[in-house]
Design a protein around this motif. Structure first.
Motif, PDB file in Angstrom:
ATOM      1  N   ALA A   1      -4.111   1.570   8.404  1.00 38.71           N
ATOM      2  CA  ALA A   1      -2.694   1.381   7.836  1.00 38.71           C
ATOM      3  C   ALA A   1      -2.624  -0.010   7.385  1.00 38.71           C
ATOM      4  CB  ALA A   1      -1.638   1.869   8.522  1.00 38.71           C
TER       5      ALA A   1
ATOM      6  N   ILE B   1       3.815   2.558   2.577  1.00 40.23           N
ATOM      7  CA  ILE B   1       2.966   3.206   3.469  1.00 40.23           C
ATOM      8  C   ILE B   1       3.693   4.382   4.215  1.00 40.23           C
ATOM      9  CG2 ILE B   1       1.398   2.606   5.361  1.00 40.23           C
ATOM     10  CD1 ILE B   1       1.210  -0.238   4.438  1.00 40.23           C
TER      11      ILE B   1
ATOM     12  N   LEU C   1       2.596   8.803   4.668  1.00 41.70           N
ATOM     13  CA  LEU C   1       1.877   9.176   5.823  1.00 41.70           C
ATOM     14  C   LEU C   1       1.841  10.795   6.134  1.00 41.70           C
ATOM     15  CD1 LEU C   1       3.235   6.828   8.366  1.00 41.70           C
ATOM     16  CD2 LEU C   1       0.822   6.784   7.503  1.00 41.70           C
TER      17      LEU C   1
ATOM     18  N   ARG D   1      -1.799  11.527   5.634  1.00 39.78           N
ATOM     19  CA  ARG D   1      -2.416  10.186   6.422  1.00 39.78           C
ATOM     20  C   ARG D   1      -3.882  10.364   6.275  1.00 39.78           C
ATOM     21  NH1 ARG D   1       0.271  10.796  12.195  1.00 39.78           N
ATOM     22  NH2 ARG D   1       1.891  11.635  10.839  1.00 39.78           N
TER      23      ARG D   1
ATOM     24  N   LEU E   1      -5.651   6.889   4.646  1.00 34.71           N
ATOM     25  CA  LEU E   1      -6.374   5.912   5.603  1.00 34.71           C
ATOM     26  C   LEU E   1      -7.533   6.287   5.420  1.00 34.71           C
ATOM     27  CD1 LEU E   1      -3.741   6.355   8.838  1.00 34.71           C
ATOM     28  CD2 LEU E   1      -3.823   4.721   6.722  1.00 34.71           C
TER      29      LEU E   1
END
Length: 359
Positions: A76, A88, A92, A95, A99
């Protein structure tokens, strides 16, 4: 001479003399080690990065959402040179896409790749169990898993113990006994695998049915004047209740979700979650089939009127629900619901109670 070996592993080695120390997730408070790790990695990529106090709080929420997992936090932080912390955080919900990343030389560093490694080491029946656990939100106990997965208690215990041993499930001592949970990152991964099998709908339906059974037990405890136990019962599984309501709205079983809210209306009131309860009930009521059970229709309208009394500015809405409930009473012959509406009308203080309602 004695030889001591310090080894890190996803599970215990089960050797004589072994002493196991489970490494907890990083604390994610604004001044905790998770936030410091995020900032350290972000500034390694962008030394001029500046973070104000509010962004530090946001980073704390990011780290908490990522379960304090160092790899997830590092990945992250790798986005911080092109995304603000708030951006960010907003991403999520997906995610694993956010990521993704690769080390030089092509070595995968994605969260998915890390979990793939653990998943691939499971046997087929263990994978199925791992996937099935993902329908639980916030935690579960052995009895809940046994009912939802249709397993045998002894087998369920063995499989949960195996998942704990492989660091895929966490074990917690709770006031009501031993409970277990998946980290949200692990749960989302398991959910994606369950979806791929085509079994997600069946398991979520069973989870919804299990929640209905739990609410029935809540009703029984209230009837026995065991109010604290009743409240604790739902408190322990409130995240599961919300997950079941989400599924009922998405799967065409709105009437089942509406029944859950109506029968647990005291819990929503006592936990001061009336706005959420009203919003969820109103959505489910709109989604419910036109042939909604008449008694449930009356109960739902009455409960929604009751919720409005705790929400400023909703008096007119409450009055409309009371009026609709009175009209719906014409379709049923239920003195208990008639009395309940009269009581609710007096409590809500929206509109004057109709004398005919209590007749």
């Amino acid at each position: 001479s004695e030889l001591s070996v310090l080894a890190t592993s996803r599970e215990a080695l089960s050797l004589d003399g072994e002493q196991v120390l489970r490494v907890p997730s990083l604390g994610s408070g604004p001044d905790g080690p998770a936030v410091e790790l995020f900032l350290e990695r972000a500034r390694a990529r962008n030394p001029s990065l500046t973070i104000d106090a509010s962004e530090r709080v946001t980073i704390g929420r990011i780290c908490a959402a990522l379960d304090g997992l160092p790899l997830a936090i590092e990945l992250a932080a790798g986005r911080a040179d092109v995304m603000a912390p708030s951006e960010i955080e907003a991403q999520l919900t997906d995610r694993f896409a956010l990521l993704g990343g690769r080390r030089r030389g092509g070595r995968s560093r994605t969260l998915a790749a890390t979990l793939d490694w653990s998943y691939d080491l499971l046997h087929d029946h263990e994978r199925r169990f791992f996937e099935e656990l993902s329908v639980f939100a916030g935690g579960f106990n052995v009895d809940a898993v046994t009912e939802v997965t249709c397993g045998e208690p002894a087998e369920t215990i063995d499989l949960i113990q195996l998942m704990v041993g492989k660091s895929l499930v966490e074990s917690e001592q709770h006031r009501s006994g031993r409970r277990f949970r998946m980290l949200e990152t692990v749960r989302q991964y398991a959910q994606s695998k369950l979806t791929e099998t085509g079994e997600a709908a069946r398991l979520n339906d069973r989870h919804l049915d299990w929640m209905a059974t739990l609410i029935t037990r809540y009703d029984e405890l209230l009837g026995e004047d065991r109010h604290l136990e009743a409240m604790a019962l739902i408190n322990d599984d409130q995240h599961n209740l919300r997950a079941a309501l989400d599924w009922s709205a998405a799967s065409g079983r709105a009437d089942a979700g509406l029944d859950l809210i109506v029968r647990s209306d005291g819990w929503w009131r006592n936990t001061l979650n009336m706005t959420e309860a009203l919003d969820r009930a109103a959505e489910l009521y709109e989604r419910a089939d036109a042939e909604l059970d008449p008694v449930l229709r009356v109960r739902a309208l009455t409960s929604m009127a009751f919720f409005t009394t705790y929400i400023p500015g909703r008096a007119d809405v409450g009055a409309a629900y009371v009026a609709a409930s009175r009209a719906a009473l014409d379709d049923i012959d239920d003195e208990i619901e008639r009395l309940r509406l009269r009581i609710m009308s007096n409590i809500t203080r929206v509109g004057r109670p109709d004398p005919d309602v209590g007749a």
